[in-house]
Design an enzyme around this catalytic site. Sequence first.
Site, PDB file in Angstrom:
ATOM      1  N   GLY A   8      31.052  44.860  30.226  1.00  0.00           N
ATOM      2  CA  GLY A   8      29.620  45.038  30.003  1.00  0.00           C
ATOM      3  C   GLY A   8      28.911  45.235  31.340  1.00  0.00           C
ATOM      4  CE  LYS A  12      34.462  45.176  37.056  1.00  0.00           C
ATOM      5  NZ  LYS A  12      35.295  44.172  36.406  1.00  0.00           N
ATOM      6  CG  ASP A  68      40.828  40.662  36.533  1.00  0.00           C
ATOM      7  OD1 ASP A  68      39.742  40.276  36.058  1.00  0.00           O
ATOM      8  OD2 ASP A  68      41.544  39.934  37.238  1.00  0.00           O
ATOM      9  N   GLY A 150      29.248  41.780  45.885  1.00  0.00           N
ATOM     10  CA  GLY A 150      30.296  40.767  46.056  1.00  0.00           C
ATOM     11  C   GLY A 150      30.592  40.456  47.518  1.00  0.00           C
TER      12      GLY A 150
END
Length: 195
Positions: A8, A12, A68, A150
């Site tokens: 979601g 990405k 991931d 990040g």
Amino acid sequence: MQLVLASGNSGKIREFKQLLGDELKAFSELIAPFEITEDADSFAGNALLKARAIYERLGEEYLVISDDSGITVPLLGGEPGIYSARYAGEGATARQNLEKLITEVGRLTARTPAYYTAAIAIVSKYGEYVVHGWMYGEVISEARGDQGFGYDPSFIPEGYTQTLAELGDEVKAEISHRHKALALAKPIIEMLRHK
Ligand code: IMP
């Protein structure tokens, strides 16, 4: 076959649509989001868990793609690795995770080798596939730059002197772990969807 992304995360979704086209849908456009426990011991295992869980809910007409990713610092015994999204604790913000990494590295050194990993899993009625991409470089014990996300303000890719957050999206797109994994995933997805 309908392509579905098991995420979601709008960042990405944008990156995947750039490579695979607009017919890719986020799973949240098709079904209500639900809890998926990511308790595998590798990036590949967690990517597969997500893709399988959504494929099982959607059914055979769907090809589900998930990713991931995270950053690994050998000097810290491989931390944060698969725990990158929750390094400073469950529910921690990206900034808190970054600050924890800077603190842990800063206790030992000013800079040290590190790498990002991305695992992309593809699940369809024809089987399961996983591909990886890596980006190598160093982590520094300070934050520099305001682009990316990040851990990017503390990561200097190999061959550069600036952090990813200073270099920006264009450079990152050429060298990133996610883009390398996507380039490998694309021919597999094309092969499966036209079977
Ligand atoms: P995921 O969404 O479960 O794959 O978690 C990935 C985590 O790894 C994110 O929360 C980030 O902290 C980190 N990460 C992965 N890729 C990147 C990147 O390209 N830049 C910065 N941090 C990243």
